[in-house]
Design an enzyme around this catalytic site. Sequence first.
Site, short mmCIF file in Angstrom:
data_model
loop_
_atom_site.label_atom_id
_atom_site.label_comp_id
_atom_site.label_asym_id
_atom_site.label_seq_id
_atom_site.Cartn_x
_atom_site.Cartn_y
_atom_site.Cartn_z
N ARG A 120 -14.08 29.03 -60.43
CA ARG A 120 -12.68 28.70 -60.08
C ARG A 120 -12.22 29.39 -58.79
O ARG A 120 -11.02 29.59 -58.58
CB ARG A 120 -11.73 29.05 -61.22
CG ARG A 120 -12.00 28.28 -62.48
CD ARG A 120 -10.80 28.28 -63.40
NE ARG A 120 -11.09 27.50 -64.59
CZ ARG A 120 -11.64 28.01 -65.69
NH1 ARG A 120 -11.98 29.28 -65.75
NH2 ARG A 120 -11.87 27.24 -66.71
N LYS A 142 -9.45 24.28 -44.48
CA LYS A 142 -9.82 22.97 -45.04
C LYS A 142 -11.30 23.00 -45.39
O LYS A 142 -12.13 23.36 -44.55
CB LYS A 142 -9.56 21.86 -44.02
CG LYS A 142 -8.10 21.45 -43.92
CD LYS A 142 -7.94 20.21 -43.06
CE LYS A 142 -6.49 19.77 -43.01
NZ LYS A 142 -6.28 18.63 -42.09
N GLU A 184 -11.80 19.26 -29.13
CA GLU A 184 -10.75 19.90 -29.94
C GLU A 184 -10.00 20.95 -29.12
O GLU A 184 -8.79 21.13 -29.27
CB GLU A 184 -11.35 20.53 -31.21
CG GLU A 184 -12.08 19.56 -32.14
CD GLU A 184 -11.16 18.57 -32.88
OE1 GLU A 184 -9.92 18.74 -32.84
OE2 GLU A 184 -11.70 17.61 -33.48
N LYS A 226 -4.15 26.92 -32.89
CA LYS A 226 -4.39 26.31 -34.20
C LYS A 226 -3.75 27.16 -35.30
O LYS A 226 -3.12 26.65 -36.23
CB LYS A 226 -5.90 26.14 -34.45
CG LYS A 226 -6.18 25.73 -35.88
CD LYS A 226 -7.14 24.64 -36.07
CE LYS A 226 -7.08 24.17 -37.52
NZ LYS A 226 -8.24 23.48 -37.98
N GLU A 236 -0.63 21.03 -44.73
CA GLU A 236 -0.40 19.76 -44.02
C GLU A 236 0.67 18.89 -44.69
O GLU A 236 0.42 17.76 -45.10
CB GLU A 236 -1.71 18.97 -43.84
CG GLU A 236 -1.56 17.88 -42.79
CD GLU A 236 -2.88 17.28 -42.31
OE1 GLU A 236 -3.83 18.03 -42.07
OE2 GLU A 236 -2.91 16.06 -42.16
N ARG A 240 1.33 20.30 -39.37
CA ARG A 240 -0.14 20.42 -39.18
C ARG A 240 -0.77 19.09 -38.76
O ARG A 240 -1.82 19.07 -38.11
CB ARG A 240 -0.79 20.95 -40.47
CG ARG A 240 -2.29 21.20 -40.29
CD ARG A 240 -2.89 22.01 -41.42
NE ARG A 240 -4.31 22.18 -41.19
CZ ARG A 240 -5.07 23.07 -41.81
NH1 ARG A 240 -4.56 23.88 -42.69
NH2 ARG A 240 -6.36 23.15 -41.54
N ASN A 244 -4.04 16.14 -35.65
CA ASN A 244 -4.79 14.88 -35.70
C ASN A 244 -4.62 14.04 -34.43
O ASN A 244 -5.01 12.88 -34.41
CB ASN A 244 -4.36 14.06 -36.93
CG ASN A 244 -4.65 14.81 -38.21
OD1 ASN A 244 -5.66 15.51 -38.30
ND2 ASN A 244 -3.77 14.71 -39.19
N HIS A 247 -7.14 11.44 -33.33
CA HIS A 247 -8.05 11.17 -34.45
C HIS A 247 -7.86 9.78 -35.06
O HIS A 247 -8.77 9.29 -35.73
CB HIS A 247 -7.89 12.25 -35.53
CG HIS A 247 -8.54 13.56 -35.16
ND1 HIS A 247 -8.15 14.30 -34.06
CD2 HIS A 247 -9.56 14.26 -35.73
CE1 HIS A 247 -8.90 15.40 -33.99
NE2 HIS A 247 -9.76 15.39 -34.98
N HIS A 251 -11.37 8.45 -35.11
CA HIS A 251 -12.15 8.25 -36.34
C HIS A 251 -12.66 6.83 -36.44
O HIS A 251 -13.77 6.59 -36.91
CB HIS A 251 -11.29 8.56 -37.58
CG HIS A 251 -11.30 10.02 -37.95
ND1 HIS A 251 -10.33 10.59 -38.73
CD2 HIS A 251 -12.16 11.02 -37.64
CE1 HIS A 251 -10.60 11.89 -38.90
NE2 HIS A 251 -11.69 12.17 -38.23
N HIS A 263 -18.20 13.67 -32.84
CA HIS A 263 -16.80 13.66 -33.27
C HIS A 263 -15.86 13.90 -32.07
O HIS A 263 -14.91 13.15 -31.84
CB HIS A 263 -16.59 14.73 -34.34
CG HIS A 263 -15.17 14.90 -34.78
ND1 HIS A 263 -14.51 13.94 -35.51
CD2 HIS A 263 -14.27 15.89 -34.55
CE1 HIS A 263 -13.26 14.35 -35.73
NE2 HIS A 263 -13.09 15.53 -35.15
N1 GLY Z 1 -8.78 19.75 -38.04
C1 GLY Z 1 -7.45 19.54 -38.39
C2 GLY Z 1 -6.91 20.57 -39.32
O1 GLY Z 1 -7.52 21.58 -39.56
O2 GLY Z 1 -5.85 20.37 -39.86
#
Ligand code: GLY
Length: 364
Positions: A120, A142, A184, A226, A236, A240, A244, A247, A251, A263
């Site tokens: 957990r 993430k 990025e 960031k 997000e 946040r 994107n 993207h 994408h 990417h």
């Molecule tokens: N790569 C986008 C984020 O971390 O939210």
Amino acid sequence: MDRLFVNLGKNSYDILFADSFSWLSDALKEINAPKKLLVVTDSNVKKLYADEVNSILQENGYDSTVCVFDAGEENKKMDTVLGICKSCLEHKMDRKSMIIALGGGVVGDMAGFAAAMFMRGIDFIQIPTTLLSQSDSSVGGKTGIDFMENKNILGAFHQPKLVYINVGTLKTLPKEQFISGMGEVIKHGIIRDSEFFDYLEQNSSNIKKLDDKTLINMDKINCSIKAEVVEQDEKENGLRAILNFGHTIGHAVESAYNFEMTHGECVGLGMIGASYIAQKRDMIDIADLQRIERILTEYGFKTRVKLPDKEKISEFMQNDKKKTMGRLKFVLPSAIGEVVQTTNVGQTEIFDALEYISEQEKSI
Ligand code: GLY
């Protein structure tokens, strides 16, 4: 060694910037790392850095072992994460043990996801070895995997206890992967910090030469941008999503090319597409659009590609998980250093943007 504090309350951590692994054991002591460690890496990074890192750990009294999986986005799946969990059990890890993610974004996402699930949730740290992971995926918590052809569709927010960036690892990175990471980095300048954008324009020669000092400075400013966004919106729910930028189209191009383009390169095209939409709406002027294209060219990006028909790209866009009430979300620049989010970009604008980034057949 430089450092940056990511302020997320009880989930806060430091990002350390170095040009070697020399400070790793000190960094682990600082966070009171447990003795039992599992280093998760892939078959590419294993050959380059796993032995060095594991030796440092063992020489400093840690009971560490290395878990390796086959490199590649196609292995970013549940079976691999379960393999990591199996290694945790075999190494007799418990709730206090820790995972070390050593590698690029795929390694970090999966090792982090395994850490979020095992018992957990156990601690993990990130040692990103690609520019894409040093500039983006290792920061912000993430984690996750791809599932049924959907990128990063299963996952968890699980913040690392530490991010240790060794810019020396960029020396072994293939050139196209370095360019991908720059996508990025440039994105962070466009969305939030015009001075950083200027810095990237003015220091391209040292950055491309992989000068350690310049790379550390670049990574540090980049991560501070960031981190500042993540600090305000960890899960997000709003802000946040500006990360994107590029993207939505990016994408779709990535899918259309069956992930054969990197990417960052696709994000680069997506940023040009989104900036073109903004310019047509008079949100930015042509000079800004040209600056964005020029910096991407400077760092080796393609600014035009052959695209399959627009309906197909549009279909890929509709599959994007980043939608609100069924409407595509776009991030558009309103200046270099500022963006807005919108869901009201029409089909014609999208098609015009795709036309703009399409390589036209030249007649002889
Ligand atoms: N790569 C986008 C984020 O971390 O939210």
